[in-house]
Design a protein around this motif. Structure first.
Motif, PDB file in Angstrom:
ATOM      1  N   ILE A   1      48.147  93.920 142.382  1.00  0.00           N
ATOM      2  CA  ILE A   1      48.630  94.882 143.375  1.00  0.00           C
ATOM      3  C   ILE A   1      49.608  95.826 142.668  1.00  0.00           C
ATOM      4  O   ILE A   1      50.579  95.380 142.052  1.00  0.00           O
ATOM      5  CB  ILE A   1      49.324  94.162 144.556  1.00  0.00           C
ATOM      6  N   SER A   2      49.326  97.121 142.741  1.00  0.00           N
ATOM      7  CA  SER A   2      50.247  98.115 142.149  1.00  0.00           C
ATOM      8  C   SER A   2      51.530  98.104 142.953  1.00  0.00           C
ATOM      9  O   SER A   2      51.494  98.277 144.176  1.00  0.00           O
ATOM     10  CB  SER A   2      49.646  99.512 142.213  1.00  0.00           C
ATOM     11  N   ALA A   3      52.645  97.931 142.282  1.00  0.00           N
ATOM     12  CA  ALA A   3      53.887  97.678 143.032  1.00  0.00           C
ATOM     13  C   ALA A   3      55.002  98.677 142.730  1.00  0.00           C
ATOM     14  O   ALA A   3      56.170  98.402 142.986  1.00  0.00           O
ATOM     15  CB  ALA A   3      54.353  96.243 142.770  1.00  0.00           C
ATOM     16  N   ASP A   4      54.620  99.864 142.226  1.00  0.00           N
ATOM     17  CA  ASP A   4      55.637 100.898 141.996  1.00  0.00           C
ATOM     18  C   ASP A   4      55.981 101.667 143.276  1.00  0.00           C
ATOM     19  O   ASP A   4      56.964 102.399 143.304  1.00  0.00           O
ATOM     20  CB  ASP A   4      55.145 101.917 140.950  1.00  0.00           C
ATOM     21  N   ASP A   5      55.172 101.485 144.306  1.00  0.00           N
ATOM     22  CA  ASP A   5      55.338 102.287 145.534  1.00  0.00           C
ATOM     23  C   ASP A   5      56.565 101.896 146.341  1.00  0.00           C
ATOM     24  O   ASP A   5      57.127 100.806 146.162  1.00  0.00           O
ATOM     25  CB  ASP A   5      54.102 102.113 146.427  1.00  0.00           C
ATOM     26  N   ASP A   6      56.938 102.787 147.257  1.00  0.00           N
ATOM     27  CA  ASP A   6      58.079 102.470 148.136  1.00  0.00           C
ATOM     28  C   ASP A   6      57.703 101.322 149.081  1.00  0.00           C
ATOM     29  O   ASP A   6      56.526 100.936 149.193  1.00  0.00           O
ATOM     30  CB  ASP A   6      58.558 103.714 148.893  1.00  0.00           C
ATOM     31  N   LEU A   7      58.704 100.820 149.749  1.00  0.00           N
ATOM     32  CA  LEU A   7      58.531  99.604 150.552  1.00  0.00           C
ATOM     33  C   LEU A   7      57.453  99.752 151.629  1.00  0.00           C
ATOM     34  O   LEU A   7      56.627  98.838 151.827  1.00  0.00           O
ATOM     35  CB  LEU A   7      59.880  99.248 151.187  1.00  0.00           C
ATOM     36  N   GLN A   8      57.458 100.905 152.287  1.00  0.00           N
ATOM     37  CA  GLN A   8      56.494 101.131 153.357  1.00  0.00           C
ATOM     38  C   GLN A   8      55.062 101.010 152.843  1.00  0.00           C
ATOM     39  O   GLN A   8      54.215 100.323 153.420  1.00  0.00           O
ATOM     40  CB  GLN A   8      56.736 102.534 153.953  1.00  0.00           C
ATOM     41  N   LYS A   9      54.826 101.642 151.684  1.00  0.00           N
ATOM     42  CA  LYS A   9      53.473 101.603 151.099  1.00  0.00           C
ATOM     43  C   LYS A   9      53.135 100.187 150.618  1.00  0.00           C
ATOM     44  O   LYS A   9      51.992  99.753 150.685  1.00  0.00           O
ATOM     45  CB  LYS A   9      53.371 102.593 149.937  1.00  0.00           C
ATOM     46  N   MET A  10      54.155  99.480 150.130  1.00  0.00           N
ATOM     47  CA  MET A  10      53.914  98.101 149.679  1.00  0.00           C
ATOM     48  C   MET A  10      53.490  97.217 150.849  1.00  0.00           C
ATOM     49  O   MET A  10      52.562  96.425 150.731  1.00  0.00           O
ATOM     50  CB  MET A  10      55.171  97.519 149.009  1.00  0.00           C
ATOM     51  N   LEU A  11      54.156  97.384 151.992  1.00  0.00           N
ATOM     52  CA  LEU A  11      53.811  96.562 153.156  1.00  0.00           C
ATOM     53  C   LEU A  11      52.372  96.867 153.599  1.00  0.00           C
ATOM     54  O   LEU A  11      51.624  95.958 153.983  1.00  0.00           O
ATOM     55  CB  LEU A  11      54.782  96.813 154.313  1.00  0.00           C
ATOM     56  N   HIS A  12      51.979  98.121 153.472  1.00  0.00           N
ATOM     57  CA  HIS A  12      50.604  98.516 153.799  1.00  0.00           C
ATOM     58  C   HIS A  12      49.617  97.801 152.867  1.00  0.00           C
ATOM     59  O   HIS A  12      48.592  97.270 153.306  1.00  0.00           O
ATOM     60  CB  HIS A  12      50.497 100.039 153.672  1.00  0.00           C
ATOM     61  N   GLN A  13      49.959  97.782 151.581  1.00  0.00           N
ATOM     62  CA  GLN A  13      49.079  97.105 150.607  1.00  0.00           C
ATOM     63  C   GLN A  13      48.999  95.604 150.889  1.00  0.00           C
ATOM     64  O   GLN A  13      47.957  94.987 150.737  1.00  0.00           O
ATOM     65  CB  GLN A  13      49.611  97.298 149.189  1.00  0.00           C
TER      66      GLN A  13
ATOM     67  N   GLU B   1      65.073 100.327 137.376  1.00  0.00           N
ATOM     68  CA  GLU B   1      65.794 100.967 138.493  1.00  0.00           C
ATOM     69  C   GLU B   1      66.130  99.953 139.589  1.00  0.00           C
ATOM     70  O   GLU B   1      67.249  99.913 140.100  1.00  0.00           O
ATOM     71  CB  GLU B   1      64.941 102.104 139.078  1.00  0.00           C
ATOM     72  N   ARG B   2      65.166  99.098 139.923  1.00  0.00           N
ATOM     73  CA  ARG B   2      65.404  98.105 140.986  1.00  0.00           C
ATOM     74  C   ARG B   2      66.420  97.046 140.554  1.00  0.00           C
ATOM     75  O   ARG B   2      67.201  96.545 141.360  1.00  0.00           O
ATOM     76  CB  ARG B   2      64.075  97.464 141.403  1.00  0.00           C
ATOM     77  N   LEU B   3      66.372  96.730 139.252  1.00  0.00           N
ATOM     78  CA  LEU B   3      67.329  95.750 138.698  1.00  0.00           C
ATOM     79  C   LEU B   3      68.761  96.271 138.837  1.00  0.00           C
ATOM     80  O   LEU B   3      69.668  95.542 139.253  1.00  0.00           O
ATOM     81  CB  LEU B   3      66.995  95.534 137.229  1.00  0.00           C
ATOM     82  N   LYS B   4      68.927  97.556 138.513  1.00  0.00           N
ATOM     83  CA  LYS B   4      70.261  98.171 138.607  1.00  0.00           C
ATOM     84  C   LYS B   4      70.716  98.186 140.065  1.00  0.00           C
ATOM     85  O   LYS B   4      71.877  97.902 140.370  1.00  0.00           O
ATOM     86  CB  LYS B   4      70.237  99.606 138.057  1.00  0.00           C
ATOM     87  N   GLN B   5      69.786  98.499 140.938  1.00  0.00           N
ATOM     88  CA  GLN B   5      70.103  98.577 142.364  1.00  0.00           C
ATOM     89  C   GLN B   5      70.480  97.183 142.918  1.00  0.00           C
ATOM     90  O   GLN B   5      71.422  97.042 143.674  1.00  0.00           O
ATOM     91  CB  GLN B   5      68.878  99.132 143.094  1.00  0.00           C
TER      92      GLN B   5
END
Ligand SMILES: Nc1ncnc2c1ncn2[C@@H]1O[C@H](COP(=O)(O)OP(=O)(O)O)[C@@H](O)[C@H]1O
Ligand SMILES: O=c1ccn([C@H]2C[C@H](O)[C@@H](COP(=O)(O)O)O2)c(=O)[nH]1
Length: 228
Positions: A202-214, A158-162
């Motif tokens: 680090i689990s990286a499927d989350d949205d950006l906000q959650k990723m920054l938190h991680q 999905e991110r690749l397509k985006q």
């Protein structure tokens, strides 16, 4: 300058600096992670030299490889190996160097995938393998920590397509699954190749906000990584 030390060539003055490699599938969020940490003082970020892989003296080996991997896989991966070695050996002023991928994943993931999928002739694989073995035997390429951004292949698709990078339009889901499996064997199961440093997953499927938190939660662990 490189000088001999304990049988290997070592980059002068870099011995006391720490090296963090951010690893993960295509479009897993490595560049985004590096951009976030680049705002931290004392960290120097080195992104993958993709722009070089898309333009070496007017040629685009990345596009050629995706169009015809049997013919151009060796060409691309030889250049990736050279440019990643150059990244590892570059001098940085900051005490912490954060790199996107490594010479290790270029070999253990991408060359391996081309070969295993029958898209790289055995002779090309042999030549690349001997080059790689020579490099790691003769040149010190220290890594203190590998941060593995673990995603599902679906998220990357999905991110690749985006992101819509022209050369990558031809990448099917199966390609991302193959790269994912090689990463899991290398860094999670640790059954395929030697892992050059401890791994932080680090689990990286989350949205950006959650990723920054991680990233914040793991900041200390990442920035204090030091080899023995
Ligand atoms: N956590 C996220 N959630 C949604 N989209 C993301 C996330 N992280 C990155 N992206 C987007 O996904 C695409 C690929 O991210 P990028 O950081 O370039 O991946 P990589 O460097 O691993 O190939 C980009 O368009 C980026 O904006
Ligand atoms: O050794 C390598 C490393 C990368 N690639 C390809 C995979 C992608 O299409 C680009 C850049 O990867 P990102 O994950 O988007 O940073 O280069 C390769 O073919 N071989």
């Amino acid at each position: 300058m490189l000088s001999p030390s304990q049988g290997k060539l070592v980059r002068n003055g870099e011995e006391r600096k720490s090296v963090i490699c951010i690893e993960g599938n295509i479009a897993s969020g490595k560049t985004t992670c590096l951009e976030y940490f680049s705002k931290t003082s004392n960290i120097e970020v080195l992104t993958e030299p993709v722009s070089k892989w898309r333009n070496v003296q007017g040629h685009n080996p990345l596009a050629l490889m995706y169009q015809d991997p049997e013919r151009w896989g060796l060409t691309l991966q030889t250049y990736v190996q050279l440019t990643m070695l150059d990244r590892h050996l570059s001098t940085v002023a900051a005490p912490v160097r954060m790199m996107e991928r490594s010479i290790y994943s270029a070999k253990y993931i991408f060359v391996e995938n081309l070969y295993k999928s029958g898209k790289m002739p055995e002779v090309d694989f042999a030549v690349l393998s001997e080059w790689f073995e020579w490099i790691v035997k003769n040149i010190a390429i220290p890594v203190d920590l590998i941060v593995y951004l673990q995603t599902t292949p679906q998220t990357c698709y999905e991110r690749l397509k985006q992101r819509c990078r022209e050369e990558e339009r031809v990448i099917p889901m199966e390609y991302l699954e193959a790269i994912h499996n090689l990463y899991e064997d290398w860094l999670i199961k640790q059954t395929s190749f030697k892992v050059p440093a401890p791994v932080l997953v680090i689990s990286a499927d989350d949205d950006l906000q959650k990723m920054l938190h991680q990233y914040e939660e793991n900041r200390e662990r990442i920035l204090t990584a030091r080899r023995a």
